[in-house]
Scaffold this active site. Structure first.
Site, short mmCIF file in Angstrom:
data_model
loop_
_atom_site.label_atom_id
_atom_site.label_comp_id
_atom_site.label_asym_id
_atom_site.label_seq_id
_atom_site.Cartn_x
_atom_site.Cartn_y
_atom_site.Cartn_z
N GLY A 65 0.80 -1.23 0.00
CA GLY A 65 0.00 0.00 0.00
C GLY A 65 0.83 1.27 0.00
N SER A 113 -8.72 -1.39 11.66
CA SER A 113 -9.55 -0.20 11.48
C SER A 113 -10.62 -0.05 12.56
N GLU A 124 -13.44 0.84 11.95
CA GLU A 124 -14.68 0.32 11.35
C GLU A 124 -15.07 -1.01 11.99
N LEU A 163 -0.25 -2.21 4.70
CA LEU A 163 -1.18 -1.08 4.53
C LEU A 163 -2.05 -1.23 3.29
N LEU A 197 -1.69 -8.20 -3.27
CA LEU A 197 -2.06 -9.00 -2.10
C LEU A 197 -2.86 -10.25 -2.48
N ARG A 216 1.09 -2.08 -7.44
CA ARG A 216 0.31 -2.85 -8.41
C ARG A 216 0.56 -2.29 -9.79
N GLY A 239 -7.49 9.99 -0.34
CA GLY A 239 -8.18 9.63 -1.57
C GLY A 239 -9.37 10.55 -1.82
N TYR A 292 -16.07 -4.60 4.22
CA TYR A 292 -14.71 -4.12 4.53
C TYR A 292 -14.37 -4.38 6.00
N GLU A 337 -24.85 1.70 8.27
CA GLU A 337 -23.97 2.84 8.56
C GLU A 337 -23.28 2.64 9.93
N VAL A 382 -14.87 11.13 2.48
CA VAL A 382 -15.75 12.29 2.66
C VAL A 382 -15.00 13.60 2.90
P1 NAP Z 1 -5.55 4.07 0.50
O1 NAP Z 1 -5.10 5.49 0.31
O2 NAP Z 1 -6.83 3.64 -0.11
O3 NAP Z 1 -4.37 3.13 -0.03
C1 NAP Z 1 -4.57 1.76 -0.21
C2 NAP Z 1 -3.31 1.15 -0.79
O4 NAP Z 1 -3.53 -0.26 -0.98
C3 NAP Z 1 -2.90 1.72 -2.17
O5 NAP Z 1 -1.51 1.77 -2.24
C4 NAP Z 1 -3.44 0.65 -3.11
O6 NAP Z 1 -2.75 0.60 -4.35
C5 NAP Z 1 -3.16 -0.61 -2.30
N1 NAP Z 1 -3.91 -1.76 -2.77
C6 NAP Z 1 -5.22 -1.83 -3.11
N2 NAP Z 1 -5.52 -3.06 -3.53
C7 NAP Z 1 -4.38 -3.79 -3.48
C8 NAP Z 1 -4.04 -5.12 -3.81
N3 NAP Z 1 -4.93 -5.97 -4.32
N4 NAP Z 1 -2.76 -5.54 -3.63
C9 NAP Z 1 -1.83 -4.69 -3.16
N5 NAP Z 1 -2.08 -3.40 -2.82
C10 NAP Z 1 -3.35 -2.96 -2.98
O7 NAP Z 1 -5.64 3.72 2.06
P2 NAP Z 1 -5.00 4.50 3.31
O8 NAP Z 1 -5.95 5.53 3.77
O9 NAP Z 1 -3.60 4.85 3.00
O10 NAP Z 1 -5.03 3.34 4.42
C11 NAP Z 1 -3.93 2.45 4.59
C12 NAP Z 1 -4.41 1.19 5.30
O11 NAP Z 1 -4.96 1.53 6.56
C13 NAP Z 1 -5.51 0.44 4.56
O12 NAP Z 1 -5.33 -0.93 4.83
C14 NAP Z 1 -6.79 0.93 5.22
O13 NAP Z 1 -7.79 -0.04 5.08
C15 NAP Z 1 -6.31 1.09 6.66
N6 NAP Z 1 -6.99 2.09 7.47
C16 NAP Z 1 -7.12 3.37 7.01
C17 NAP Z 1 -7.69 4.33 7.82
C18 NAP Z 1 -7.84 5.76 7.35
O14 NAP Z 1 -8.62 6.50 7.96
N7 NAP Z 1 -7.09 6.19 6.34
C19 NAP Z 1 -8.13 3.99 9.11
C20 NAP Z 1 -7.96 2.68 9.54
C21 NAP Z 1 -7.37 1.73 8.73
P3 NAP Z 1 -3.22 1.47 -5.63
O15 NAP Z 1 -2.61 2.82 -5.45
O16 NAP Z 1 -2.66 0.68 -6.75
O17 NAP Z 1 -4.72 1.50 -5.60
O1 G4F Z 2 -14.81 9.16 4.48
P1 G4F Z 2 -15.57 7.89 4.53
O2 G4F Z 2 -15.82 7.19 3.24
O3 G4F Z 2 -14.82 6.97 5.57
P2 G4F Z 2 -15.24 5.70 6.45
O4 G4F Z 2 -16.38 4.99 5.88
O5 G4F Z 2 -15.38 6.17 7.86
O6 G4F Z 2 -13.95 4.76 6.29
C1 G4F Z 2 -12.64 5.30 6.40
O7 G4F Z 2 -12.21 5.22 7.73
C2 G4F Z 2 -12.07 3.88 8.24
C3 G4F Z 2 -11.63 4.01 9.70
O8 G4F Z 2 -12.75 4.16 10.52
C4 G4F Z 2 -11.04 3.15 7.40
F1 G4F Z 2 -10.83 1.90 7.89
C5 G4F Z 2 -11.52 3.08 5.97
O9 G4F Z 2 -10.53 2.45 5.17
C6 G4F Z 2 -11.72 4.52 5.46
O10 G4F Z 2 -10.46 5.14 5.39
O11 G4F Z 2 -17.01 8.15 5.19
C7 G4F Z 2 -17.16 8.79 6.45
C8 G4F Z 2 -18.64 9.05 6.70
C9 G4F Z 2 -19.55 7.84 6.50
O12 G4F Z 2 -20.43 7.75 7.58
C10 G4F Z 2 -20.31 8.14 5.23
O13 G4F Z 2 -21.62 7.58 5.19
O14 G4F Z 2 -19.09 10.02 5.78
C11 G4F Z 2 -20.36 9.66 5.30
N1 G4F Z 2 -20.61 10.30 4.01
C12 G4F Z 2 -21.61 11.20 3.75
N2 G4F Z 2 -21.57 11.57 2.47
C13 G4F Z 2 -19.91 10.10 2.88
C14 G4F Z 2 -20.52 10.90 1.91
N3 G4F Z 2 -18.84 9.34 2.61
C15 G4F Z 2 -18.31 9.37 1.36
N4 G4F Z 2 -17.20 8.64 1.09
N5 G4F Z 2 -18.88 10.13 0.36
C16 G4F Z 2 -19.99 10.90 0.59
O15 G4F Z 2 -20.50 11.59 -0.31
#
Ligand code: NAP
Ligand code: G4F
Length: 337
Positions: A8, A132, A134, A85, A64, A34, A191, A155, A287, A195
């Site tokens: 990641g 996470s 989540e 990651l 992965l 990837r 990304g 997820y 949700e 939101v």
């Molecule tokens: P992200 O920006 O969506 O990055 C995900 C990474 O995983 C990217 O590098 C993506 O590659 C790679 N990936 C996707 N599918 C794959 C596959 N099949 N094989 C290998 N690599 C793959 O996520 P992030 O926000 O940095 O989060 C990092 C990790 O923490 C994730 O596991 C996420 O679920 C977890 N997490 C995130 C949060 C948060 O709030 N950000 C909170 C808790 C846990 P590409 O660039 O090629 O798509």
């Molecule tokens: O930004 P979100 O898509 O993040 P969510 O679902 O909390 O998940 C993120 O955090 C997790 C950690 O708790 C990570 F594990 C996961 O990989 C990811 O990084 O949505 C946040 C909230 C949700 O309740 C959603 O229903 O925002 C609400 N929302 C309202 N309008 C929206 C939108 N979410 C998105 N993505 N787009 C909307 O237009």
């Protein structure tokens, strides 16, 4: 030199963690990427040109879903630390692609753990799992160590599988395996369909006249939002402890999506009510209403504290995206002049 292997690395957290490790003189970083038809390395390109990184930053093709390829890389790189990651990390998308999400997020973690277990027979190797908040799903806030998990999406179920496998490998094979249960963390590198970034990109483009409205889902959901740069430091700290363990990482504050909108539009002297529209397309079949983390264990045992608070995080993202919008407007004007 310690060798760190990151899945990641092209994602938000991967880019901050690679930057953090390379800023230390004692790390060589190997990232798994990837193959895609268009390059997806915008978040890490600068690391190739940063002074001091020459010969210490390497990328390898992997997925992965591909166990053989990850095992071969594990054997050839022989890392000291592995940070998992990589994930299909979008909760809403996981309802559309539940099997793919389970494969990459759940089984992908197990494939990597197996490769680590085999390498660990011939050299010590540490493993970090990106778990996470989540996984807590509908558990009432605050959520922390000891709170029962109740996942609410494919997820979250897949992450829970990876979380328990990480614990299982630690207990079964005496592997140094730890799991960071991280609450939402954001940044200008977030990304574009999550939101917070969707809001800061949309509001700044509206401010610059590039967009007229922002279409959103549930504005009442509440999240504990921190800064990704602070959270990758917590990952590294977990890996430097004498014993592997699991930690919750969070700010201990929660805000609604609506509050995020108010603050973002407010910083741009706009009222979000004039621009935001509802579309059920952005609602989820189930949700997670409120996330609010208890990170007291991380604060006490890792001496970890977040440095960026909520208003500073929003401001950082707004300023970054305003600059992007201005450049886009300038480029458009230039083309039509
Ligand atoms: P992200 O920006 O969506 O990055 C995900 C990474 O995983 C990217 O590098 C993506 O590659 C790679 N990936 C996707 N599918 C794959 C596959 N099949 N094989 C290998 N690599 C793959 O996520 P992030 O926000 O940095 O989060 C990092 C990790 O923490 C994730 O596991 C996420 O679920 C977890 N997490 C995130 C949060 C948060 O709030 N950000 C909170 C808790 C846990 P590409 O660039 O090629 O798509
Ligand atoms: O930004 P979100 O898509 O993040 P969510 O679902 O909390 O998940 C993120 O955090 C997790 C950690 O708790 C990570 F594990 C996961 O990989 C990811 O990084 O949505 C946040 C909230 C949700 O309740 C959603 O229903 O925002 C609400 N929302 C309202 N309008 C929206 C939108 N979410 C998105 N993505 N787009 C909307 O237009």
């Amino acid at each position: 030199m310690k060798k760190a292997l990151l899945t990641g690395i092209t994602g938000q957290d991967g880019s901050y963690l690679a930057e953090f490790l390379l800023a230390r003189p004692d790390y060589e970083v190997h990232g798994l990427v990837r193959r895609s038809s268009s390059l997806n390395r915008q978040r890490i390109d600068h690391l190739f040109h940063t002074d001091g990184n020459a010969g210490r930053f390497h990328l390898h093709y992997a997925d992965l879903a591909d166990a053989a390829n990850m095992s071969a890389l594990m054997e050839s790189i022989r890392p000291d630390e592995v940070y998992n990651l990589g994930a299909q990390s979008h909760v809403r998308v996981s309802f559309d692609q539940p099997l793919y999400t389970a494969d990459v997020v759940g089984l992908g973690t197990l494939r990597l753990l197996e490769a680590v277990r085999v390498l660990n027979r011939s050299k010590p190797v540490k493993f970090y799992q990106a778990s996470s908040s989540e996984m807590y799903g509908s558990a009432p806030p605050p959520q922390g160590p000891g709170t029962p998990f109740h996942p609410r999406s494919p997820y979250a179920c897949a992450k829970l599988y990876g979380h328990w496998q990480t614990i299982n490998y630690r207990e079964s094979y005496n592997l140094f395996a730890c799991s960071g249960v991280l609450f939402n963390h954001e940044s200008p590198r977030r990304g574009e369909s999550f939101v917070t970034r969707k809001i800061t990109l949309g509001a700044t483009r509206i401010k610059e006249g590039l967009q007229r409205k922002l279409v959103m889902g549930n504005l009442d959901a509440k999240r504990d939002w921190g800064f990704a740069g602070d959270y990758v430091r917590a990952m590294w700290l977990m890996m430097q402890q004498d014993k592997p363990d699991d930690y919750v990482v969070a700010t201990g504050e929660t805000h609604s999506v609506r509050e995020f909108l108010e603050m973002t539009f407010g910083m741009l002297d706009l009222d979000y009510n004039d621009f935001v529209e509802f579309d059920p397309r952005y609602m989820r079949p189930a949700e997670v209403d409120v996330l609010l983390g208890d990170a007291s264990k991380a604060r006490e045992e890792l001496a970890w504290e977040p440095e960026i608070d909520f208003p500073t995080l929003v401001k950082m993202m707004v300023e970054h995206d305003l600059e992007l919008a201005r450049r886009e407007k300038y480029a458009l004007g230039y083309q039509t002049a």
